[in-house]
Motif scaffolding. Structure first.
Motif, PDB file in Angstrom:
ATOM      1  N   UNK A 340       0.823  -1.134   0.068  1.00 52.09           N
ATOM      2  CA  UNK A 340       0.056   0.030  -0.061  1.00 52.09           C
ATOM      3  C   UNK A 340       0.758   1.231  -0.238  1.00 52.09           C
ATOM      4  N   UNK A 341       0.436   2.394  -0.954  1.00 55.76           N
ATOM      5  CA  UNK A 341       1.182   3.608  -0.720  1.00 55.76           C
ATOM      6  C   UNK A 341      -0.262   4.681  -0.742  1.00 55.76           C
ATOM      7  N   UNK A 342       0.008   5.267   0.296  1.00 55.91           N
ATOM      8  CA  UNK A 342      -1.002   6.399   0.736  1.00 55.91           C
ATOM      9  C   UNK A 342      -0.283   7.902   0.408  1.00 55.91           C
ATOM     10  N   UNK A 358      -0.935  -7.355   7.498  1.00 53.36           N
ATOM     11  CA  UNK A 358      -1.630  -7.651   6.795  1.00 53.36           C
ATOM     12  C   UNK A 358      -1.044  -7.316   5.319  1.00 53.36           C
ATOM     13  N   UNK A 359      -0.293  -5.991   5.346  1.00 48.37           N
ATOM     14  CA  UNK A 359       0.036  -5.331   4.269  1.00 48.37           C
ATOM     15  C   UNK A 359       1.430  -4.933   4.550  1.00 48.37           C
ATOM     16  N   UNK A 360       2.241  -4.682   3.560  1.00 51.78           N
ATOM     17  CA  UNK A 360       3.354  -3.988   3.333  1.00 51.78           C
ATOM     18  C   UNK A 360       3.095  -2.365   2.874  1.00 51.78           C
ATOM     19  N   UNK A 361       3.696  -1.468   3.715  1.00 57.00           N
ATOM     20  CA  UNK A 361       3.564  -0.015   3.506  1.00 57.00           C
ATOM     21  C   UNK A 361       4.776   0.529   3.086  1.00 57.00           C
ATOM     22  N   UNK A 362       4.566   1.203   2.034  1.00 58.68           N
ATOM     23  CA  UNK A 362       5.717   2.165   1.268  1.00 58.68           C
ATOM     24  C   UNK A 362       5.605   3.347   1.261  1.00 58.68           C
ATOM     25  N   UNK A 363       6.389   4.227   1.282  1.00 55.26           N
ATOM     26  CA  UNK A 363       6.318   5.862   1.397  1.00 55.26           C
ATOM     27  C   UNK A 363       5.964   6.415   0.084  1.00 55.26           C
ATOM     28  N   UNK A 364       6.766   5.744  -0.837  1.00 52.93           N
ATOM     29  CA  UNK A 364       6.464   6.362  -2.049  1.00 52.93           C
ATOM     30  C   UNK A 364       6.000   5.356  -3.115  1.00 52.93           C
ATOM     31  N   UNK A 365       5.405   5.980  -4.264  1.00 52.65           N
ATOM     32  CA  UNK A 365       4.844   5.144  -5.178  1.00 52.65           C
ATOM     33  C   UNK A 365       5.806   4.250  -5.617  1.00 52.65           C
ATOM     34  N   UNK A 370       7.966  -1.314  -6.879  1.00 56.94           N
ATOM     35  CA  UNK A 370       9.221  -2.182  -6.670  1.00 56.94           C
ATOM     36  C   UNK A 370       8.933  -3.296  -5.896  1.00 56.94           C
ATOM     37  N   UNK A 371       8.309  -2.870  -4.733  1.00 57.27           N
ATOM     38  CA  UNK A 371       8.044  -3.970  -3.769  1.00 57.27           C
ATOM     39  C   UNK A 371       6.838  -4.952  -4.382  1.00 57.27           C
ATOM     40  N   UNK A 372       5.960  -4.673  -4.995  1.00 53.62           N
ATOM     41  CA  UNK A 372       5.011  -5.351  -5.537  1.00 53.62           C
ATOM     42  C   UNK A 372       5.614  -6.174  -6.556  1.00 53.62           C
ATOM     43  N   UNK A 373       6.320  -5.541  -7.596  1.00 55.63           N
ATOM     44  CA  UNK A 373       6.977  -6.422  -8.729  1.00 55.63           C
ATOM     45  C   UNK A 373       7.819  -7.532  -7.985  1.00 55.63           C
TER      46      UNK A 373
END
Length: 381
Positions: A340-342, A358-365, A370-373
């Motif tokens: 998730x990116x917010x 439940x989720x991985x949180x990343x600060x930037x899109x 890159x995490x999802x890939x």
């Protein structure tokens, strides 16, 4: 709303555009019977919303009943670029000597409709436009007056269409524009228009897409909507009210806003991944809507990871985060890793609320994509 070829040809034929004799079939026996009634040779054509059906084995010619049975058996039930073929159009084959392209769409750069003709029919018109743009004659249309007859003739002559058939091709172009205008079309194409050795002009294919927002006044076309969906996932997404397009990759994408989702698709590709879908969750991201979006994406067997790209505008980031938490908590087992990116309103609070179990949180899109890939690559191994 995208009409199938058989539906578009029905619309074209009712308007006076010549089309081959054809019958829709959903079983092998129906296809063989239809071929016998039409008369050989016939073309048996998969009815799914994809291009390049012929190259992918979705269109076959049959010279007799045995070949028709073999072709229908091969095509019905086949997986064609992610879609299962459940119906075929059995159509009289056209013995042609030339192929043309005619089309009408909106030129958003010019802010006007544009009517197009090319002698490079039978191939992907986007490739023609990119490689040889001068091969497409264009006439921009003032929507207040419509396509004038002289404009249709000019487009045909500028394209270099033979004089023997120029008048008939101009007539088809004029009719196509009238249909596009009257029925709130977004795209109308015939590729190819086939020319026979005795100068008959026949629409051998048909594309007709209608503006969804105008369906309330296009009741006859709206009635076809249930027949236009090829895919169970697209049908599910339509039922939930999402803008959804299924793609062929393994990274599921959910965002709130078409531009945001398109940017995410581009970044997935940029970082070496392959998008599995376009899903615009739209305004608001309460738990129920998030749950429905995840249900659609998780139902795609090709998906190995999911990335949420949410920008909080009117919808606050903390509300979105609570919706994601509540939605994921409803799953006994989360099928795929979710990142998730917010950003935007209350995004900091939202990122603090998100349940990192439940989720991985990343600060930037960029980091989120890159995490999802990477997650998709790991799951796929």
């Amino acid at each position: 709303m995208r009409l199938h070829e058989y539906q578009a040809k029905r619309v074209f034929a009712e308007a006076g555009i010549p089309v081959p004799d054809a019958t829709l079939a959903t079983t092998v026996e129906e296809a063989v019977d239809a071929a016998g009634e039409i008369g050989f040779p016939v073309a048996i054509k998969a009815q799914v919303h994809v291009g390049g059906r012929g190259k992918a084995g979705g269109i076959k010619l049959a010279e007799d009943a045995d070949e028709a049975r073999e072709a229908a058996t091969d095509i019905l039930g086949m997986d064609l670029k992610g879609y299962t073929v459940d119906r075929v159009l059995v159509e009289q084959a056209v013995d042609f000597v030339n192929e043309l392209y005619v089309g009408v769409t909106m030129d958003r750069g010019a802010g006007k409709p544009v009517a197009m003709v090319s002698t490079k029919g039978g191939v992907n018109i986007e490739e023609v436009a990119a490689e040889n743009p001068d091969a497409i004659a264009r006439e921009h249309v003032d929507p207040a007056y419509g396509l004038h007859p002289y404009q249709a003739r000019k487009a045909v002559y500028d394209a270099g269409v033979d004089r023997e058939v120029a008048g008939d091709v101009a007539s088809i172009l004029s009719t196509l524009y009238d249909l596009w205008d009257e029925k709130d079309g977004s795209d109308a194409e015939i590729n190819p228009v086939m020319i026979t050795d005795d100068d008959e002009v026949i629409a051998a294919d048909a594309v007709f897409n209608v503006d969804d927002d105008a369906l309330f006044r296009q009741s006859e076309i709206a009635q076809l909507e249930g027949e236009t969906t090829d895919d169970d996932l697209e049908a599910m997404a339509n039922e939930y009210g999402f803008d959804y397009v299924r793609l062929s990759g393994n990274v599921g994408i959910i965002g709130n806003g078409a531009g945001l989702v398109m940017t995410t698709l581009d970044l997935v590709d940029h970082y070496g991944g392959s998008p599995a879908n376009f899903l615009d969750i739209g305004g608001g991201a309460k738990a129920g809507r998030v749950r429905n979006a995840l249900e659609v994406v998780f139902a795609d067997d090709n998906v190995d990871s999911v990335v949420f790209n949410i920008f909080g505008g009117i919808t606050r980031g903390d509300e979105v985060a609570r919706g994601i938490n509540e939605a994921l908590e409803e799953f006994d087992t989360i099928p795929n890793p979710v990142t998730v990116r917010l950003a935007g309103t209350n995004s900091v609070q939202g990122m603090e609320i998100l349940n990192t179990d439940l989720v991985t949180v990343e600060e930037t899109l960029e980091e989120a994509v890159q995490r999802a890939v990477a997650d998709a690559e790991e799951v796929a191994q």
